[in-house]
Design a protein around this motif. Structure first.
Motif, PDB file in Angstrom:
ATOM      1  N   PHE A  37       0.845  -1.207   0.000  1.00 39.38           N
ATOM      2  CA  PHE A  37       0.000   0.000   0.000  1.00 39.38           C
ATOM      3  C   PHE A  37       0.870   1.243   0.000  1.00 39.38           C
ATOM      4  O   PHE A  37       2.059   1.191   0.347  1.00 39.38           O
ATOM      5  N   ALA A  38       0.248   2.362  -0.349  1.00 38.59           N
ATOM      6  CA  ALA A  38       0.880   3.677  -0.199  1.00 38.59           C
ATOM      7  C   ALA A  38      -0.207   4.679   0.167  1.00 38.59           C
ATOM      8  O   ALA A  38      -1.248   4.737  -0.491  1.00 38.59           O
ATOM      9  N   ILE A  39       0.022   5.414   1.238  1.00 36.89           N
ATOM     10  CA  ILE A  39      -0.818   6.563   1.593  1.00 36.89           C
ATOM     11  C   ILE A  39       0.004   7.784   1.231  1.00 36.89           C
ATOM     12  O   ILE A  39       1.137   7.935   1.698  1.00 36.89           O
ATOM     13  N   SER A  40      -0.540   8.637   0.387  1.00 37.38           N
ATOM     14  CA  SER A  40       0.196   9.816  -0.086  1.00 37.38           C
ATOM     15  C   SER A  40      -0.465  11.095   0.396  1.00 37.38           C
ATOM     16  O   SER A  40      -1.688  11.195   0.426  1.00 37.38           O
ATOM     17  N   ILE A  41       0.367  12.064   0.755  1.00 36.70           N
ATOM     18  CA  ILE A  41      -0.089  13.395   1.150  1.00 36.70           C
ATOM     19  C   ILE A  41       0.280  14.340   0.009  1.00 36.70           C
ATOM     20  O   ILE A  41       1.449  14.433  -0.378  1.00 36.70           O
ATOM     21  N   TRP A  42      -0.722  15.028  -0.518  1.00 34.49           N
ATOM     22  CA  TRP A  42      -0.541  15.955  -1.630  1.00 34.49           C
ATOM     23  C   TRP A  42      -0.850  17.359  -1.155  1.00 34.49           C
ATOM     24  O   TRP A  42      -1.808  17.578  -0.416  1.00 34.49           O
ATOM     25  N   GLN A  43      -0.044  18.323  -1.569  1.00 33.29           N
ATOM     26  CA  GLN A  43      -0.279  19.727  -1.233  1.00 33.29           C
ATOM     27  C   GLN A  43      -0.274  20.554  -2.518  1.00 33.29           C
ATOM     28  O   GLN A  43       0.564  20.336  -3.394  1.00 33.29           O
ATOM     29  N   TYR A  44      -1.219  21.487  -2.597  1.00 36.38           N
ATOM     30  CA  TYR A  44      -1.254  22.391  -3.738  1.00 36.38           C
ATOM     31  C   TYR A  44      -0.328  23.566  -3.426  1.00 36.38           C
ATOM     32  O   TYR A  44      -0.536  24.287  -2.460  1.00 36.38           O
ATOM     33  N   GLN A  45       0.718  23.699  -4.219  1.00 35.92           N
ATOM     34  CA  GLN A  45       1.679  24.789  -4.046  1.00 35.92           C
ATOM     35  C   GLN A  45       2.298  25.109  -5.391  1.00 35.92           C
ATOM     36  O   GLN A  45       2.423  24.232  -6.246  1.00 35.92           O
ATOM     37  N   ASP A  46       2.640  26.343  -5.593  1.00 34.78           N
ATOM     38  CA  ASP A  46       3.252  26.780  -6.850  1.00 34.78           C
ATOM     39  C   ASP A  46       2.395  26.383  -8.056  1.00 34.78           C
ATOM     40  O   ASP A  46       2.896  25.906  -9.074  1.00 34.78           O
ATOM     41  N   ASP A  47       1.076  26.534  -7.912  1.00 38.41           N
ATOM     42  CA  ASP A  47       0.116  26.274  -8.997  1.00 38.41           C
ATOM     43  C   ASP A  47       0.074  24.823  -9.465  1.00 38.41           C
ATOM     44  O   ASP A  47      -0.268  24.543 -10.613  1.00 38.41           O
ATOM     45  N   GLN A  48       0.435  23.887  -8.583  1.00 40.58           N
ATOM     46  CA  GLN A  48       0.315  22.470  -8.944  1.00 40.58           C
ATOM     47  C   GLN A  48       0.243  21.610  -7.680  1.00 40.58           C
ATOM     48  O   GLN A  48       0.619  22.037  -6.601  1.00 40.58           O
ATOM     49  N   TRP A  49      -0.255  20.384  -7.865  1.00 38.11           N
ATOM     50  CA  TRP A  49      -0.300  19.422  -6.775  1.00 38.11           C
ATOM     51  C   TRP A  49       1.024  18.673  -6.716  1.00 38.11           C
ATOM     52  O   TRP A  49       1.506  18.178  -7.730  1.00 38.11           O
ATOM     53  N   ASN A  50       1.626  18.616  -5.519  1.00 41.79           N
ATOM     54  CA  ASN A  50       2.894  17.928  -5.312  1.00 41.79           C
ATOM     55  C   ASN A  50       2.744  16.931  -4.172  1.00 41.79           C
ATOM     56  O   ASN A  50       2.171  17.259  -3.126  1.00 41.79           O
ATOM     57  N   GLU A  51       3.286  15.724  -4.362  1.00 43.50           N
ATOM     58  CA  GLU A  51       3.302  14.755  -3.282  1.00 43.50           C
ATOM     59  C   GLU A  51       4.401  15.175  -2.305  1.00 43.50           C
ATOM     60  O   GLU A  51       5.564  15.254  -2.679  1.00 43.50           O
ATOM     61  N   ILE A  52       4.012  15.451  -1.067  1.00 44.63           N
ATOM     62  CA  ILE A  52       4.975  15.963  -0.088  1.00 44.63           C
ATOM     63  C   ILE A  52       5.317  14.944   0.986  1.00 44.63           C
ATOM     64  O   ILE A  52       6.197  15.186   1.810  1.00 44.63           O
TER      65      ILE A  52
END
Length: 171
Positions: free
Chosen positions: A44-59
């Motif tokens: 499995f993978a649980i991913s946290i995504w944040q919207y920054q710099d006008d795009q979604w990035n996995e952080i």
């Protein structure tokens, strides 16, 4: 254990009335989900995504072999940090990161969505568990939040996803 018709699935956790009263204090900060996997699930993978710099990035992420996922997860976050808890009958483990830089207070509209009923988990397909966006635009399309949060035009946002894989993870 209660049988269902959906095979591998995820649903909001159910709690006693007393527990629900306590959890109301943290309603916007913590989300619990019960997970049922079958023998085809290997990792499995649980991913946290944040919207920054006008795009979604996995952080950030939490991943491993399926037996380490547990049968319940909790995700807690505020505008500066997040924690992911994996729980089963033997206890829990958690991962914490102070990596968030969300600016919801700077937006005029805030919209959130989360899994609120039992839903199928499809093998090798990312499933959004929770999405919150903030925008200063006067119009926002909310219908795509649950299907593909990456299409939402916003000024700030966070998304939490779960993917179940049919292959074991390799380093």
């Amino acid at each position: 254990m209660e049988q269902n018709q959906l095979g591998m699935n995820i649903k909001p956790s159910t709690f006693s009335e007393e527990t629900l009263e306590v959890l109301k204090l943290f309603e916007d900060e913590i989300h619990f989900f019960d997970i049922k996997l079958d023998d085809t699930a290997k990792s499995f993978a649980i991913s946290i995504w944040q919207y920054q710099d006008d795009q979604w990035n996995e952080i950030g992420s939490s991943s491993g072999q399926s037996e380490f996922l547990g049968n319940r997860i909790a995700i807690r976050f505020d505008e500066t940090a997040y924690e992911i808890y994996h729980m089963d009958e033997n206890g829990h483990s958690s991962i914490k990161s102070p990596a968030l830089d969300l600016k919801f207070e700077d937006t005029i509209a805030k919209i959130s969505w989360r899994v609120d009923q039992e839903e199928i988990l499809e093998m090798n397909k990312e499933k959004a568990l929770f999405v919150k966006v903030g925008t200063n635009k006067s119009e926002v399309s909310t219908s795509i939040i649950s299907t593909d949060f990456r299409e939402v035009k916003c000024d700030t946002g966070i998304a939490i996803t779960l993917t179940i894989f049919d292959k074991e993870l390799t380093d």
